[in-house]
Motif scaffolding. Structure first.
Motif, PDB file in Angstrom:
ATOM      1  N   GLU A   6       0.838  -1.194   0.000  1.00 11.51           N
ATOM      2  CA  GLU A   6       0.000   0.000   0.000  1.00 11.51           C
ATOM      3  C   GLU A   6       0.876   1.248   0.000  1.00 11.51           C
ATOM      4  N   GLY A   8       0.415   5.931  -0.281  1.00 11.77           N
ATOM      5  CA  GLY A   8      -0.429   7.097  -0.481  1.00 11.77           C
ATOM      6  C   GLY A   8      -0.985   7.735   0.767  1.00 11.77           C
ATOM      7  N   ARG A  19      -4.878   9.995  -2.320  1.00 14.83           N
ATOM      8  CA  ARG A  19      -5.161   8.835  -3.155  1.00 14.83           C
ATOM      9  C   ARG A  19      -4.322   7.675  -2.659  1.00 14.83           C
ATOM     10  N   SER A  21      -3.111   3.673  -2.932  1.00 17.25           N
ATOM     11  CA  SER A  21      -2.903   2.611  -3.908  1.00 17.25           C
ATOM     12  C   SER A  21      -2.525   1.332  -3.199  1.00 17.25           C
ATOM     13  N   CYS A  22      -2.897   0.226  -3.784  1.00 14.87           N
ATOM     14  CA  CYS A  22      -2.541  -1.082  -3.229  1.00 14.87           C
ATOM     15  C   CYS A  22      -2.275  -2.020  -4.389  1.00 14.87           C
ATOM     16  N   ALA A  23      -1.034  -2.467  -4.508  1.00 21.77           N
ATOM     17  CA  ALA A  23      -0.637  -3.347  -5.599  1.00 21.77           C
ATOM     18  C   ALA A  23      -0.410  -4.756  -5.074  1.00 21.77           C
ATOM     19  N   ARG A  71     -10.098   0.090  -9.796  1.00 19.37           N
ATOM     20  CA  ARG A  71      -9.096  -0.968  -9.882  1.00 19.37           C
ATOM     21  C   ARG A  71      -8.557  -1.045 -11.301  1.00 19.37           C
ATOM     22  N   THR A  77      -4.116  -3.826  -9.129  1.00 20.46           N
ATOM     23  CA  THR A  77      -4.009  -2.687  -8.224  1.00 20.46           C
ATOM     24  C   THR A  77      -5.389  -2.088  -7.966  1.00 20.46           C
ATOM     25  N   TYR A  79      -7.329   1.321  -6.063  1.00 25.52           N
ATOM     26  CA  TYR A  79      -7.104   2.699  -5.639  1.00 25.52           C
ATOM     27  C   TYR A  79      -8.282   3.183  -4.796  1.00 25.52           C
ATOM     28  N   GLN A  81      -9.593   7.030  -4.068  1.00 27.57           N
ATOM     29  CA  GLN A  81      -9.504   8.474  -4.145  1.00 27.57           C
ATOM     30  C   GLN A  81     -10.379   9.064  -3.049  1.00 27.57           C
ATOM     31  N   CYS A  95      -5.908  -2.350   2.641  1.00 29.93           N
ATOM     32  CA  CYS A  95      -6.542  -2.928   1.461  1.00 29.93           C
ATOM     33  C   CYS A  95      -6.697  -4.429   1.691  1.00 29.93           C
TER      34      CYS A  95
END
Length: 121
Positions: A6, A8, A19, A21-23, A71, A77, A79, A81, A95
C-alpha cells in the motif's frame, strides 16, 4: 504467496484529498473483490469501499459522494480516491482482496500492511 503493498497515506488538512494505492503481486490466478477498510484508534476495522471484478462498487454511508474506489486489473491494483476529507476519516487504511491462487483453489482473503491517514481540523 500473495503480497500487497500500500501507498499514499499521510497527513492532510480537512477538505483535502489523498489517493491510496494497493498493488498485489505473487501467485494470483484471479482477484474477485478488492476493498479498503479503515481502523480508527480504539475501534474495529470497518469497510470503507469495495469493488468487484466487473466494477460494481459499494461504499460505507460515511464516505459516499467523497470517496471513489477503482481498480486496474492488468496491474492487480486497487485505488481509493479520497476527497473532502474530514477528521473522522482518520485511521489506518487496509486494502484487502479475495483471490484464487489457481483455477480451482478456494478463495482466500489477503490483507495489506496498512497505511496511516491523518486528517487535521
Amino acid at each position: 504467496q500473495v503480497q500487497l503493498v500500500e501507498s499514499g497515506g499521510g497527513l492532510v488538512q480537512a477538505g483535502g484529498s489523498l489517493r491510496l494505492s494497493c498493488a498485489a503481486s505473487g501467485s494470483i490466478f484471479r482477484i474477485n473483490v478488492m476493498a479498503w477498510y479503515r481502523q480508527a484508534p480504539g475501534k474495529q476495522r470497518e469497510l470503507s469501499a469495495r469493488i468487484t471484478s466487473v466494477g460494481s462498487t459499494n461504499y460505507a454511508d460515511s464516505v459516499k459522494g467523497r470517496f471513489t474506489i477503482s481498480r486496474d486489473n492488468a496491474k492487480n491494483t486497487v485505488y481509493l480516491q479520497m476527497n473532502s476529507l474530514k477528521p473522522e476519516d482518520t485511521g489506518v487504511y487496509y486494502c484487502a482482496l479475495d483471490a484464487l491462487i489457481y483455477s480451482d483453489s478456494p478463495t482466500y482473503r489477503y490483507w495489506g500492511q496498512g497505511t496511516q491517514v491523518t486528517v487535521s481540523s
